[in-house]
Design a protein around this motif. Structure first.
Motif, short mmCIF file in Angstrom:
data_model
loop_
_atom_site.label_atom_id
_atom_site.label_comp_id
_atom_site.label_asym_id
_atom_site.label_seq_id
_atom_site.Cartn_x
_atom_site.Cartn_y
_atom_site.Cartn_z
N GLU A 1 0.84 -1.20 0.00
CA GLU A 1 0.00 0.00 0.00
C GLU A 1 0.88 1.26 0.00
OE1 GLU A 1 -0.48 -2.62 2.05
OE2 GLU A 1 -2.30 -3.40 1.10
N GLN A 2 2.02 1.19 0.67
CA GLN A 2 2.96 2.32 0.64
C GLN A 2 3.51 2.51 -0.77
OE1 GLN A 2 5.52 0.91 3.77
NE2 GLN A 2 4.42 2.05 5.37
N LEU A 3 3.81 1.40 -1.44
CA LEU A 3 4.24 1.51 -2.84
C LEU A 3 3.14 2.16 -3.67
CD1 LEU A 3 5.68 -2.09 -3.52
CD2 LEU A 3 6.96 -0.11 -2.78
N ALA A 4 1.92 1.71 -3.45
CA ALA A 4 0.80 2.21 -4.26
C ALA A 4 0.57 3.70 -4.05
CB ALA A 4 -0.46 1.42 -3.92
N ALA A 5 0.89 4.20 -2.87
CA ALA A 5 0.72 5.64 -2.60
C ALA A 5 1.56 6.47 -3.56
CB ALA A 5 1.08 5.95 -1.15
N VAL A 6 2.72 5.94 -3.94
CA VAL A 6 3.59 6.65 -4.90
C VAL A 6 2.89 6.71 -6.27
CG1 VAL A 6 5.78 6.53 -6.14
CG2 VAL A 6 5.70 5.99 -3.70
N ARG B 1 1.06 -3.63 -12.70
CA ARG B 1 1.28 -2.78 -13.87
C ARG B 1 1.29 -1.30 -13.50
NH1 ARG B 1 -2.01 -4.62 -19.00
NH2 ARG B 1 -0.63 -6.39 -18.73
N LEU B 2 0.55 -0.92 -12.46
CA LEU B 2 0.49 0.49 -12.06
C LEU B 2 1.62 0.88 -11.10
CD1 LEU B 2 -3.39 0.98 -11.80
CD2 LEU B 2 -1.84 1.88 -13.56
N ASP B 3 2.48 -0.06 -10.79
CA ASP B 3 3.70 0.26 -10.03
C ASP B 3 4.87 0.53 -10.96
OD1 ASP B 3 3.18 -0.09 -7.12
OD2 ASP B 3 2.66 -2.14 -7.68
N ILE B 4 4.65 0.40 -12.26
CA ILE B 4 5.76 0.36 -13.22
C ILE B 4 5.53 1.36 -14.33
CG2 ILE B 4 7.01 -1.17 -14.82
CD1 ILE B 4 6.00 -3.54 -13.12
#
Lengths: 457, 182
Positions: A167-172, A209-212
């Protein structure tokens, strides 16, 4: 070294594909924009500019060796001096710094840095293969060469060591995509939620895919000059924004190609070789790191970027920055992955080693004027990737580091509204910012500090 | 031998005739060409390289004999899990050493997507392995875990080296599986 000013820039609209133009003509879009922004026409600028530095990553993508000279001749810059630089994802950042060197050394008074990439000429999986060839072809690539996989391994270790969450990654991702809603040059402009990011197709666990970032076609250009260059340009009728934007810090670092080969330094080596000035000078921080090492943490291992920390420390020293979080008004950093933004927070000294996850979700790297739809516990301090970063703008590799330079120039000139047609991303009274360009799994990293003349905040 | 009086026509690649084009090439028609949609053609690029493993060759030869080698600096004892002809710190030639057959997972991922070459193998598991007494890690494939059940709990798992019977002289001649006996 002489003072160097970054006076203008231009960016082509980053897009999945630009079949309408060849790479030379796409670069010319960015180049023309930079020239016209200082009120000169093409022939007059051609007369004045002393030379160039060119940037593109992959001969494979271009399927054209010496593509840079084809840009040079298309731009009418022959027979002026030029060279091409290549350093993976950091190619654009290296290009910016080589242009700085040309001017700072006295070799040139006016230098243009231009870069591009045309990644749409192959299917995405072939593009992934080209990029993966920037890993050791004897030992890494044949095992399953895939950069998202390499970064995902870093993430799992970061999560294991420090408790970082997806979730912390997703916040970015939410932050950077949301910022890009106001950036017309960006390729992906979406309002997302944490749930959207996690529900996206899994690419390399735990990265979706939305982390990249995505592959892109695009170009960017920056014009740098000395005081003599300024005089010559203005004598020719150029209208150069005041206050000027000066390059005040330049740093670069490297690390081993195979991330498996990277050291796992003990506490003393970390403090001696890698800690920031601020970390060395704080009893509290030293005690925090002692505890971290007692629990088994090492540095950099596979989950930190020694090259980035080296580049940051070098640039900060030159710029006189001791506390980057509070002495930088923004950072445009290389977020090819949400996780690499988190890792880079730590290596650029925006937070302590190991605290990148909580920092990402704290709100400190967000823009104060936007509503992200997130519950952010802390107030914004130093916005990171106000443009949307690579994740949302796209990553046409040779252009990316220069794109960061252009957006930084516009932030410091206070002209974001003029260039974007929307002032929502303008940071109020932005006086000093950093751009950060990053290659491979952290093999080459550049950090460049730019600041508005008249003093940083 | 007669001198050819034309280029021979061939049947390969794309063949087109009379793409839409103005019949009268006056100024307006020539200017209108700027509105033409881009033409895109396939260009094939396929090269076979003769790649040498050079000083690292014994490492690959060892895999064909079910042995995993590493490199050690004789002065400091610093040991690399990957072959490395010279030590980073001393610059001196390293010695070959035999690595343990077992190690632990240091980090991993499950690749659900990949480069073109590896797409047919998705999902596959990449892992970095740590070995007792070895200072650096080793990138490998991890087999014998369920890719659909990825878990941070895999980190620290004891794993055992396995070798391909039909070695290919590639680093995938060795892979790792969960160790049966701790």
């Amino acid at each position: 070294m002489r003072p160097v000013y970054a006076i203008s820039g231009g960016v082509s609209k980053f897009a999945k594909a630009r079949p309408d133009k060849t790479f030379q003509a796409v670069v010319k879009e960015a180049y023309d924009y930079a020239i016209h922004d200082i009120g000169l026409d093409f022939p007059r600028f051609t007369e004045l500019v002393d030379g160039s530095v060119a940037s593109y990553f992959s001969d494979h993508f271009a399927r054209q060796l010496m593509a840079a000279i084809m840009v040079q001749d298309y731009l009418g810059l022959c027979p002026k001096p030029s060279h091409r630089v290549e350093g993976g994802g950091a190619t654009g950042g290296i290009c910016f710094q080589e242009a700085w060197k040309n001017v700072a050394s006295g070799h040139m008074d006016i230098c243009v840095a231009y870069g591009f990439e045309t990644m749409s000429h192959v299917e995405t999986w072939k593009g992934n293969e080209f990029i993966a060839l920037a890993s050791d072809v004897s030992f890494d690539y044949p095992v399953g060469g895939f950069y998202s996989g390499y970064y995902a391994m870093m993430v799992t270790r970061h999560m294991h060591e420090f408790g970082t969450t997806v979730e912390q990654l997703a916040a970015v991702s939410v932050k950077n995509h949301h910022n890009a809603l106001h950036n017309p040059y960006a390729q992906k402009r979406n309002k997302l939620t944490i749930a959207d990011v996690r529900a996206a197709p899994m690419v390399a666990w735990p990265l979706t895919r939305l982390d990249i970032c995505v592959m892109s076609d695009g170009a960017a250009a920056c014009i740098l000059c000395s005081e003599e260059g300024l005089r010559r340009l203005e004598a020719a009728g150029a209208q150069i924004a005041r206050p000027l934007v000066r390059v005040s810090g330049v740093g670069r670092g490297t690390d081993a190609m195979r991330m498996a080969d990277r050291p796992h330094a003990d506490y003393d080596a970390f403090m001696r070789l890698y800690a920031t000035e601020q970390e060395r000078g704080s009893d509290e921080t030293r005690a925090y790191y002692r505890r971290l090492w007692e629990h088994g943490a090492r540095y950099p291992g596979v989950h930190s970027f020694r090259a980035g920390r080296t580049a940051g420390n070098m640039a900060y020293k030159q710029a006189g920055i001791a506390d980057p979080l509070h002495e930088l008004d923004f950072v445009e950093l290389h977020d090819a992955y949400t996780s690499s933004e988190i890792q880079t927070y730590e290596d650029l000294g925006l937070c302590l080693y190991g605290e990148g996850g909580p920092f990402a979700a704290s709100g400190q790297a967000f823009l104060p004027q936007l509503d992200y739809g997130l519950d952010l516990p802390a107030a914004p301090v130093c916005p990171v990737n106000p443009s949307g970063g690579l994740i949302a703008c796209g990553h046409p590799v040779g252009a990316t580091g220069l794109m960061q330079g252009v957006f930084a120039i516009w932030q410091l000139q206070g002209t974001v509204g003029q260039h974007f047609g929307d002032a929502a991303l303008q940071i109020e009274d932005a006086r000093r910012g950093a751009i950060h360009s990053h290659a491979g799994t952290g093999t080459y990293v550049t950090v460049t500090v730019l600041e508005r003349e008249g003093g940083a905040s | 031998m007669t001198t050819p009086n034309k280029v021979e026509e061939t049947l390969g690649g794309a063949i087109v005739h009379n793409l839409p084009f103005p019949r009268d090439l006056d100024d307006a028609a020539l200017a209108g060409l700027k509105q033409m949609s881009p033409l895109q053609v396939e260009q094939r690029y396929c090269i076979t390289y003769l790649h040498s493993y050079g000083q690292d060759s014994p490492w690959f030869a060892a895999l064909t004999n079910r042995v995993l080698l590493g490199s050690r600096d004789p002065a400091s004892g610093y040991t690399y899990a990957n072959p490395r002809g010279h030590d980073m710190a001393t610059g001196q030639p390293t010695d070959w050493v035999v690595l343990p057959d077992q190690g632990r997972v240091h980090a991993f991922t499950v690749c659900h997507f990949g480069s073109e070459e590896f797409l047919p193998e998705c999902p596959y598991v990449l892992a970095l392995i740590e070995f007792e007494g070895v200072d650096t890690l080793f990138l490998t494939r991890l087999v014998g875990v369920d890719p659909a059940a990825a878990s941070l709990g895999w980190i620290g798992m004891r794993v055992q080296a396995r070798y391909l019977r039909n070695a290919k002289l590639r680093p995938t001649d060795v892979y790792f599986m969960p160790a049966i006996h701790e």
